[in-house]
Design a protein around this motif. Structure first.
Motif, mmCIF file in Angstrom:
data_model
loop_
_atom_site.group_PDB
_atom_site.id
_atom_site.type_symbol
_atom_site.label_atom_id
_atom_site.label_comp_id
_atom_site.label_asym_id
_atom_site.label_seq_id
_atom_site.Cartn_x
_atom_site.Cartn_y
_atom_site.Cartn_z
ATOM 1 N N ARG A 161 0.730 -1.401 0.039
ATOM 2 C CA ARG A 161 -0.014 0.049 -0.236
ATOM 3 C C ARG A 161 0.798 1.149 0.020
ATOM 4 O O ARG A 161 1.778 1.306 0.559
ATOM 5 N N VAL A 162 0.558 2.284 -0.873
ATOM 6 C CA VAL A 162 1.329 3.474 -1.042
ATOM 7 C C VAL A 162 0.268 4.728 -0.976
ATOM 8 O O VAL A 162 -0.799 4.466 -1.570
ATOM 9 N N PHE A 163 0.422 5.707 -0.030
ATOM 10 C CA PHE A 163 -0.315 6.676 -0.008
ATOM 11 C C PHE A 163 0.305 8.022 -0.489
ATOM 12 O O PHE A 163 1.486 8.366 -0.466
ATOM 13 N N ILE A 164 -0.625 8.488 -1.296
ATOM 14 C CA ILE A 164 -0.287 9.997 -2.019
ATOM 15 C C ILE A 164 -1.055 11.088 -1.511
ATOM 16 O O ILE A 164 -2.362 11.204 -1.779
ATOM 17 N N PRO A 165 -0.457 12.052 -0.740
ATOM 18 C CA PRO A 165 -1.275 13.023 -0.294
ATOM 19 C C PRO A 165 -1.838 13.914 -1.419
ATOM 20 O O PRO A 165 -1.109 13.968 -2.367
ATOM 21 N N ALA A 166 -3.180 14.515 -1.378
ATOM 22 C CA ALA A 166 -3.758 15.333 -2.290
ATOM 23 C C ALA A 166 -2.777 16.535 -2.766
ATOM 24 O O ALA A 166 -2.638 16.539 -4.196
ATOM 25 N N SER A 167 -2.195 17.100 -2.029
ATOM 26 C CA SER A 167 -0.965 17.907 -2.201
ATOM 27 C C SER A 167 0.170 17.767 -3.117
ATOM 28 O O SER A 167 0.697 18.397 -3.817
ATOM 29 N N LEU A 168 0.415 16.206 -3.323
ATOM 30 C CA LEU A 168 1.602 15.796 -3.789
ATOM 31 C C LEU A 168 1.145 14.808 -5.169
ATOM 32 O O LEU A 168 1.999 14.429 -5.886
ATOM 33 N N VAL A 169 -0.140 15.121 -5.424
ATOM 34 C CA VAL A 169 -0.816 14.311 -6.571
ATOM 35 C C VAL A 169 -0.312 14.981 -7.913
ATOM 36 O O VAL A 169 0.162 14.401 -8.846
ATOM 37 N N SER A 170 -0.246 16.245 -7.891
ATOM 38 C CA SER A 170 0.115 16.957 -8.909
ATOM 39 C C SER A 170 0.497 18.430 -8.790
ATOM 40 O O SER A 170 0.276 18.979 -7.620
ATOM 41 N N GLU B 175 -2.589 3.941 -13.601
ATOM 42 C CA GLU B 175 -1.303 3.766 -13.310
ATOM 43 C C GLU B 175 -0.447 4.948 -13.122
ATOM 44 O O GLU B 175 -0.655 5.723 -14.045
ATOM 45 N N LEU B 176 0.210 5.284 -12.201
ATOM 46 C CA LEU B 176 0.786 6.292 -11.997
ATOM 47 C C LEU B 176 2.533 6.421 -11.435
ATOM 48 O O LEU B 176 2.847 5.381 -10.657
ATOM 49 N N GLU B 177 3.230 7.080 -12.222
ATOM 50 C CA GLU B 177 4.674 7.243 -11.526
ATOM 51 C C GLU B 177 5.091 8.069 -10.674
ATOM 52 O O GLU B 177 4.465 9.212 -10.678
ATOM 53 N N VAL B 178 5.692 7.494 -9.439
ATOM 54 C CA VAL B 178 5.658 8.223 -8.302
ATOM 55 C C VAL B 178 7.117 8.388 -7.873
ATOM 56 O O VAL B 178 7.875 7.232 -8.140
ATOM 57 N N LYS B 179 7.619 8.995 -6.883
ATOM 58 C CA LYS B 179 8.698 9.016 -6.244
ATOM 59 C C LYS B 179 8.499 8.803 -4.592
ATOM 60 O O LYS B 179 7.638 9.582 -4.146
ATOM 61 N N VAL B 180 8.991 7.806 -3.896
ATOM 62 C CA VAL B 180 8.835 7.471 -2.606
ATOM 63 C C VAL B 180 9.565 8.624 -1.651
ATOM 64 O O VAL B 180 10.804 8.674 -1.882
ATOM 65 N N ILE B 181 8.596 9.174 -0.936
ATOM 66 C CA ILE B 181 9.736 10.435 -0.188
ATOM 67 C C ILE B 181 9.395 9.875 1.240
ATOM 68 O O ILE B 181 10.175 10.491 2.251
ATOM 69 N N ARG C 11 8.343 -0.644 9.221
ATOM 70 C CA ARG C 11 7.755 -1.245 10.340
ATOM 71 C C ARG C 11 6.545 -0.651 10.934
ATOM 72 O O ARG C 11 5.708 -1.442 11.643
ATOM 73 N N ASN C 12 6.233 0.559 10.476
ATOM 74 C CA ASN C 12 4.936 1.186 10.871
ATOM 75 C C ASN C 12 4.061 1.271 9.807
ATOM 76 O O ASN C 12 3.176 1.899 9.641
ATOM 77 N N ARG C 13 4.363 0.444 8.575
ATOM 78 C CA ARG C 13 3.533 0.377 7.444
ATOM 79 C C ARG C 13 3.252 1.942 6.963
ATOM 80 O O ARG C 13 2.003 2.203 6.495
ATOM 81 N N LYS C 14 4.198 2.626 6.873
ATOM 82 C CA LYS C 14 3.955 4.270 6.465
ATOM 83 C C LYS C 14 4.899 4.213 5.003
ATOM 84 O O LYS C 14 6.245 4.293 5.302
ATOM 85 N N LEU C 15 4.208 4.333 3.937
ATOM 86 C CA LEU C 15 4.916 4.794 2.735
ATOM 87 C C LEU C 15 4.334 5.776 1.979
ATOM 88 O O LEU C 15 2.911 5.589 1.584
ATOM 89 N N VAL C 16 4.784 6.780 1.886
ATOM 90 C CA VAL C 16 4.261 8.001 1.168
ATOM 91 C C VAL C 16 4.885 8.265 -0.182
ATOM 92 O O VAL C 16 6.161 8.363 -0.132
ATOM 93 N N ALA C 17 4.197 8.460 -1.066
ATOM 94 C CA ALA C 17 4.779 8.967 -2.625
ATOM 95 C C ALA C 17 4.364 10.320 -2.965
ATOM 96 O O ALA C 17 3.444 10.643 -2.514
ATOM 97 N N SER C 18 5.095 10.752 -3.936
ATOM 98 C CA SER C 18 4.578 11.975 -4.617
ATOM 99 C C SER C 18 4.808 12.048 -6.206
ATOM 100 O O SER C 18 5.625 11.407 -6.630
ATOM 101 N N ARG C 19 3.783 12.623 -6.743
ATOM 102 C CA ARG C 19 3.982 12.618 -8.273
ATOM 103 C C ARG C 19 4.396 13.989 -8.512
ATOM 104 O O ARG C 19 4.942 14.314 -9.535
ATOM 105 N N ARG C 20 4.058 14.913 -7.718
ATOM 106 C CA ARG C 20 4.397 16.293 -7.768
ATOM 107 C C ARG C 20 5.891 16.639 -7.834
ATOM 108 O O ARG C 20 6.419 17.307 -8.592
#
Length: 381
Positions: A134-143, A156-162, A167-176
């Protein structure tokens, strides 16, 4: 066949396969050799083929034939080196869980991009998956542009993991962040292409006190009030409005500091080039009072050409300031005293122009030596 020959044959068979190397938990490279609705057969370059049951192929409820095809290269996880029937039990799901984590970790450390599948919109952004992760993309980082989040669902969306914390199951990505890099690269190329003197199409983005901000295709520049028109401009909105499409000339370019001056007035219609032949000393023209100063008034002769009437040239009477006898916007007759084309200056007089006009009227008032005053003399006594 003798025992010696049998041993030789088995030795040849196992020459390229080391049974001891295959154990539970190994991740192997495999090639799909057969697919049915229940399982997938895989060549793992071993003495025995491997088998992936439907439940171990994918977490989605899909027919195996919709997931893989004969000839596909896939990673597999060894569940059991021998299922008792001469096959190796394999799992694609478990292999992906491990390899996907490795892929994400590598991408994060090397600042590389990954492709994710957007599943749903939630409060604050989008939920996507990299395989089973699972990957979360914040609204402000979608575009970097304003977008409708729902439009990305199922894509399908190309993103970068930021942010990465397994361990805490936290994975945040950004398209912006990807779009920002593309934007900056494109902008650098655009700045290289902008040349002073060329004409560009643009859109007015904002009106400010100093003028108008115009986008000329990824680059924004300022049209100063003085460059909106050859005539005097007090407010930019008197000439253009936000959203207007305009044709502008490129003035001074400072690519290093990303600044460019734009000109809306037509440089080919420069007033001194267009009207200078009509400016001759002694000529009387009609003009409009445009501005007051303590020492005189500016009068517009042609759009973009103004002359100065010194306070002593306004009237024979003594006045404290030009506004004592003139008003802004008033049309007046002026006489040209001097023209300095090099410095684009014109000196004017109002009082001399009036005197000449009076002489003209006096001349036309006479008829065979008798003035209109003489004709009507005593009429109202």
């Amino acid at each position: 066949m003798t025992n010696q020959n049998l041993e030789g044959t088995m030795g040849d068979l196992l020459k390229d396969f080391d049974v001891k190397r295959i154990k539970t938990g190994d991740i192997l490279d495999g090639e799909v050799i057969d697919v049915t609705d229940k399982e997938v057969s895989v060549n793992i370059n071993y003495a025995f083929d491997g088998v992936i049951e439907k439940s171990e192929l994918t977490n989605m409820d899909k027919d195996p034939r919709e997931v893989v095809n004969k000839g596909d290269k896939i990673k597999v996880y060894v569940l059991s080196p021998n299922d008792g029937e001469g096959y190796v039990q394999l799992s694609r799901v478990k292999a992906l869980e491990i390899t996907e984590r490795e892929d994400i970790k590598k991408a994060f450390e090397n600042e590389e991009t990954i492709k994710v599948y957007v599943k749903e919109e939630v409060k604050g952004g989008l939920v996507a998956y990299y395989g089973n992760i699972r990957v979360f993309i914040p609204a402000s980082l979608v575009s970097r542009e304003r977008v409708v989040l729902a439009d990305y669902i199922g894509k399908e969306l190309e993103v970068k993991v930021i942010e990465l914390d397994f361990r805490n199951r936290k994975l945040v990505a950004s398209r912006r962040v990807i779009e920002d890099v593309i934007y900056e690269d494109n902008k650098k190329e655009l700045w290289k292409s902008v040349k002073s003197g060329e004409k560009r199409s643009g859109v007015v983005k904002k009106i400010i006190k100093a003028g108008a901000i115009v986008d000329i295709g990824g680059i924004t520049g300022l049209i100063h009030l003085n460059d909106l028109s050859w005539g005097r401009v007090h407010r930019a909105e008197d000439i253009v409005k936000e959203g207007d499409k305009v044709e502008v000339f490129v003035g001074e370019v400072d690519a290093q500091n990303e600044r460019v001056a734009l000109i809306l007035k037509d440089v080919n219609e420069e007033p001194w080039t267009k009207y200078s032949e009509g400016l001759k000393i002694g000529d009387i023209l009609e003009g409009k009072v445009m501005k007051f100063l303590n020492f005189g008034a500016f009068v517009e002769l042609y759009p973009g050409i103004e002359g100065l009437v010194h306070i002593n040239e306004i009237t024979e009477e003594h006045i404290a300031k030009p506004s004592d006898v003139l008003t802004l916007g008033q049309k007046v007759k002026v006489k040209i005293l001097d023209v300095d084309k090099n410095n684009k200056r014109v000196s004017l007089t109002i009082k001399d122009a009036e005197e000449k006009s009076k002489e003209y009227l006096q001349y036309n008032d006479s008829d065979e030596g008798v003035s209109l005053g003489d004709l009507f003399k005593g009429l109202f006594d």
